[in-house]
Design a protein around this motif. Structure first.
Motif, PDB file in Angstrom:
ATOM      1  N   ALA A  48       0.855  -1.194   0.000  1.00 30.47           N
ATOM      2  CA  ALA A  48       0.000   0.000   0.000  1.00 30.47           C
ATOM      3  C   ALA A  48       0.889   1.241   0.000  1.00 30.47           C
ATOM      4  N   ASP A  49       1.628   1.398  -1.081  1.00 29.53           N
ATOM      5  CA  ASP A  49       2.632   2.454  -1.133  1.00 29.53           C
ATOM      6  C   ASP A  49       2.372   3.441  -2.262  1.00 29.53           C
ATOM      7  N   ILE A  50       2.724   4.701  -2.015  1.00 25.33           N
ATOM      8  CA  ILE A  50       2.841   5.685  -3.085  1.00 25.33           C
ATOM      9  C   ILE A  50       4.230   5.532  -3.688  1.00 25.33           C
ATOM     10  N   LEU A  51       4.282   5.328  -4.993  1.00 27.80           N
ATOM     11  CA  LEU A  51       5.553   5.122  -5.685  1.00 27.80           C
ATOM     12  C   LEU A  51       6.066   6.402  -6.337  1.00 27.80           C
ATOM     13  N   GLU A  87       5.830   7.615   5.108  1.00 25.41           N
ATOM     14  CA  GLU A  87       4.615   8.183   5.679  1.00 25.41           C
ATOM     15  C   GLU A  87       4.277   9.568   5.154  1.00 25.41           C
ATOM     16  N   SER A  88       5.064  10.089   4.193  1.00 24.03           N
ATOM     17  CA  SER A  88       4.806  11.456   3.749  1.00 24.03           C
ATOM     18  C   SER A  88       5.259  11.670   2.312  1.00 24.03           C
ATOM     19  N   VAL A  89       4.708  12.734   1.718  1.00 24.47           N
ATOM     20  CA  VAL A  89       5.168  13.234   0.425  1.00 24.47           C
ATOM     21  C   VAL A  89       5.378  14.732   0.597  1.00 24.47           C
ATOM     22  N   THR A  90       6.600  15.199   0.322  1.00 30.07           N
ATOM     23  CA  THR A  90       6.912  16.618   0.440  1.00 30.07           C
ATOM     24  C   THR A  90       7.084  17.210  -0.944  1.00 30.07           C
ATOM     25  N   LEU A  91       6.313  18.251  -1.231  1.00 32.68           N
ATOM     26  CA  LEU A  91       6.360  18.936  -2.519  1.00 32.68           C
ATOM     27  C   LEU A  91       7.056  20.271  -2.314  1.00 32.68           C
ATOM     28  N   THR A 102      -2.246  24.922   1.295  1.00 33.95           N
ATOM     29  CA  THR A 102      -1.681  25.812   2.304  1.00 33.95           C
ATOM     30  C   THR A 102      -1.650  25.116   3.662  1.00 33.95           C
ATOM     31  N   THR A 103      -2.421  24.032   3.794  1.00 34.41           N
ATOM     32  CA  THR A 103      -2.296  23.137   4.943  1.00 34.41           C
ATOM     33  C   THR A 103      -2.088  21.725   4.402  1.00 34.41           C
ATOM     34  N   PRO A 104      -1.330  20.874   5.112  1.00 36.36           N
ATOM     35  CA  PRO A 104      -1.083  19.518   4.625  1.00 36.36           C
ATOM     36  C   PRO A 104      -2.375  18.723   4.459  1.00 36.36           C
ATOM     37  N   GLN A 105      -2.348  17.789   3.519  1.00 42.61           N
ATOM     38  CA  GLN A 105      -3.493  16.931   3.254  1.00 42.61           C
ATOM     39  C   GLN A 105      -3.128  15.475   3.572  1.00 42.61           C
ATOM     40  N   ILE A 106      -4.107  14.727   4.029  1.00 42.10           N
ATOM     41  CA  ILE A 106      -3.898  13.328   4.400  1.00 42.10           C
ATOM     42  C   ILE A 106      -4.517  12.422   3.335  1.00 42.10           C
ATOM     43  N   TYR A 107      -3.734  11.455   2.855  1.00 42.96           N
ATOM     44  CA  TYR A 107      -4.204  10.445   1.906  1.00 42.96           C
ATOM     45  C   TYR A 107      -4.049   9.071   2.534  1.00 42.96           C
ATOM     46  N   THR A 108      -4.980   8.170   2.203  1.00 44.19           N
ATOM     47  CA  THR A 108      -4.904   6.795   2.688  1.00 44.19           C
ATOM     48  C   THR A 108      -4.813   5.856   1.506  1.00 44.19           C
ATOM     49  N   VAL A 109      -3.788   5.016   1.508  1.00 49.16           N
ATOM     50  CA  VAL A 109      -3.585   4.030   0.449  1.00 49.16           C
ATOM     51  C   VAL A 109      -3.965   2.652   0.993  1.00 49.16           C
ATOM     52  N   THR A 110      -4.750   1.914   0.207  1.00 45.09           N
ATOM     53  CA  THR A 110      -5.200   0.583   0.603  1.00 45.09           C
ATOM     54  C   THR A 110      -4.723  -0.431  -0.424  1.00 45.09           C
ATOM     55  N   SER A 111      -4.163  -1.531   0.043  1.00 43.88           N
ATOM     56  CA  SER A 111      -3.649  -2.559  -0.860  1.00 43.88           C
ATOM     57  C   SER A 111      -4.794  -3.257  -1.586  1.00 43.88           C
ATOM     58  N   ARG A 135      -6.888  -5.510   0.326  1.00 42.22           N
ATOM     59  CA  ARG A 135      -7.592  -4.801   1.399  1.00 42.22           C
ATOM     60  C   ARG A 135      -7.045  -5.114   2.785  1.00 42.22           C
ATOM     61  N   ALA A 136      -5.929  -5.818   2.870  1.00 49.95           N
ATOM     62  CA  ALA A 136      -5.385  -6.216   4.166  1.00 49.95           C
ATOM     63  C   ALA A 136      -4.497  -5.148   4.785  1.00 49.95           C
ATOM     64  N   TRP A 137      -4.022  -4.183   3.961  1.00 50.49           N
ATOM     65  CA  TRP A 137      -3.068  -3.195   4.450  1.00 50.49           C
ATOM     66  C   TRP A 137      -3.504  -1.795   4.054  1.00 50.49           C
ATOM     67  N   THR A 138      -3.342  -0.867   4.984  1.00 51.66           N
ATOM     68  CA  THR A 138      -3.568   0.546   4.675  1.00 51.66           C
ATOM     69  C   THR A 138      -2.393   1.355   5.195  1.00 51.66           C
ATOM     70  N   LYS A 139      -2.165   2.489   4.562  1.00 60.60           N
ATOM     71  CA  LYS A 139      -1.085   3.358   4.989  1.00 60.60           C
ATOM     72  C   LYS A 139      -1.515   4.808   4.772  1.00 60.60           C
ATOM     73  N   ARG A 140      -1.262   5.649   5.781  1.00 56.03           N
ATOM     74  CA  ARG A 140      -1.608   7.066   5.697  1.00 56.03           C
ATOM     75  C   ARG A 140      -0.374   7.881   5.317  1.00 56.03           C
ATOM     76  N   TYR A 141      -0.561   8.786   4.374  1.00 57.89           N
ATOM     77  CA  TYR A 141       0.502   9.690   3.943  1.00 57.89           C
ATOM     78  C   TYR A 141       0.079  11.132   4.186  1.00 57.89           C
ATOM     79  N   THR A 142       0.986  11.926   4.745  1.00 55.04           N
ATOM     80  CA  THR A 142       0.781  13.366   4.839  1.00 55.04           C
ATOM     81  C   THR A 142       1.473  14.003   3.646  1.00 55.04           C
ATOM     82  N   VAL A 143       0.717  14.754   2.834  1.00 51.20           N
ATOM     83  CA  VAL A 143       1.270  15.420   1.660  1.00 51.20           C
ATOM     84  C   VAL A 143       1.282  16.916   1.952  1.00 51.20           C
ATOM     85  N   ARG A 144       2.485  17.518   1.893  1.00 53.93           N
ATOM     86  CA  ARG A 144       2.636  18.930   2.248  1.00 53.93           C
ATOM     87  C   ARG A 144       3.448  19.659   1.199  1.00 53.93           C
TER      88      ARG A 144
END
Length: 364
Positions: free
Chosen positions: A29-32, A50-54, A88-97, A100-109
């Protein structure tokens, strides 16, 4: 081959070719990758566990950005890739495999500069998916929140730690002023011994830790550097250090040898092939502009000031236009064992760091 499969096999003491071939499909459950439409970025997106920084241009309008993500096969993301948000504020994304057994939260800022010039180590948050370890963060001069990286995500795989205070990198209440960073060289238990990684030095650095590259050599997982639009001249701060009792090389004890900490900063140019430096080339890459590294570091129970100059590599000149456009990066790093990246050091070696500042000039 996905990382979860390797670790499952390792946990069963069966890190074999047969095990590798039998990886469970679509269980990640990853952002590539991340792409942002429009001419707003001045560096490639930084993706961690756990994050993506732009890192955006100073005049970029970030009130309606629609980042597009690619994920591990079959995974889904919510909110959907390509959805516009006010960053202007970070956003939260949830990735699900897919299974459906795995989820992961990413903070994108979004940040304009990924490097602050003052670090007080007062702010930590728990990693967003399981809350196992602490992540340090600070603020830039314009108020952007920027995170420090460490190897805590890799240490979490050992199963040794029972609380955030059992990890190699954590916050301590007794700083030079307020709280501070505390880095401890830890044993990695049976998991690490099986993989030939018997210890993990506490570390803290500007950049990111790529968990998927952590095996078989942790040096490949360290990605040093974020955009810095000034020419650094000194790094200063305060430290305390205590060596562990038994120095080892791998699993072999070395009589009479004491561990040492390390404190350094590197400033380098980016190009089409070099977005970051790693644990192998951080002091040797031809793109290095200057290096600041502590000398004669001592064991001390008293807070000790360091003031380290950046020493320019011969013949290096900073292109001011490229500097202003985000073409140079800076990393600061601390570790409790100077040779911990090759599994040499003493368990229990402890480095405390506080009130760090990057002093810079806008002149070459």
């Amino acid at each position: 081959m996905n990382l979860r499969t390797i670790l499952t096999c390792a946990g069963l003491s069966l890190l074999t070719a047969a095990c590798i071939r039998e990886e469970a499909p679509n269980a990640e459950a990853d952002i590539l990758t991340c792409v942002v439409p429009g001419d707003v970025l001045k560096a490639e997106p930084e993706i961690t566990n756990e994050s993506v920084t732009l890192t955006v241009k100073s005049d970029a309008d970030i009130t309606s950005l629609a980042p597009e993500f690619t994920l591990t096969p079959g995974a889904t993301i919510s909110p959907a890739s390509g959805t516009a948000f006010d960053f202007t504020t970070p956003q939260i994304y949830t990735v699900t495999s897919e299974d459906r057994a795995w989820t992961k939260r990413y903070t994108v800022r979004c940040v304009v500069s990924g490097v602050s010039t003052e670090y007080h180590f007062e702010n930590v948050t728990l990693e967003p998916n399981n809350g196992r370890y602490q992540i340090f963060y600070d603020y830039t001069e314009r108020g952007d929140s920027v995170t420090w990286a460490s190897g805590n995500a890799g240490f979490a795989l050992t199963g040794v730690a029972e609380s955030p205070q059992d990890f190699p990198t954590m916050q301590d209440e007794a700083g030079y002023s307020g709280r501070c960073a505390k880095l401890v060289t830890r044993g990695t238990g049976s998991f690490g011994a099986m993989l030939g990684m018997p210890m993990a030095a506490g570390n803290l650095f500007v950049g990111s830790f790529d968990l998927g590259s952590a095996l078989p050599d942790g040096r490949a997982a360290v990605r040093f550097g974020r955009v810095f639009e000034h020419v650094p001249t000194y790094v200063s701060g305060y430290y305390k250090y205590r060596s562990g009792d038994s120095y080892t090389v791998g699993s072999e004890a070395v009589s009479g040898k004491r561990d040492q900490c390390d404190i350094y900063a590197i400033f380098f140019e980016t190009d089409d092939e070099t977005e970051y430096l790693d644990g192998f080339n951080r002091f040797s890459h031809p793109n290095l502009i200057s290096v600041a590294r502590i000398e004669n570091q001592q064991e001390t129970d008293e807070w000790t000031h360091f003031y380290i100059p950046f020493i320019a590599r011969p013949g290096k000149v900073v292109d001011k236009e490229k500097l202003a456009n985000g073409g140079y990066r800076l990393a600061i790093a601390f570790t409790s064992s100077i040779n911990g990246d090759v599994y040499e050091g003493a368990e229990g070696s402890t480095l405390w760091v506080d009130e760090v500042e990057i002093i810079y000039s806008d002149e070459q």
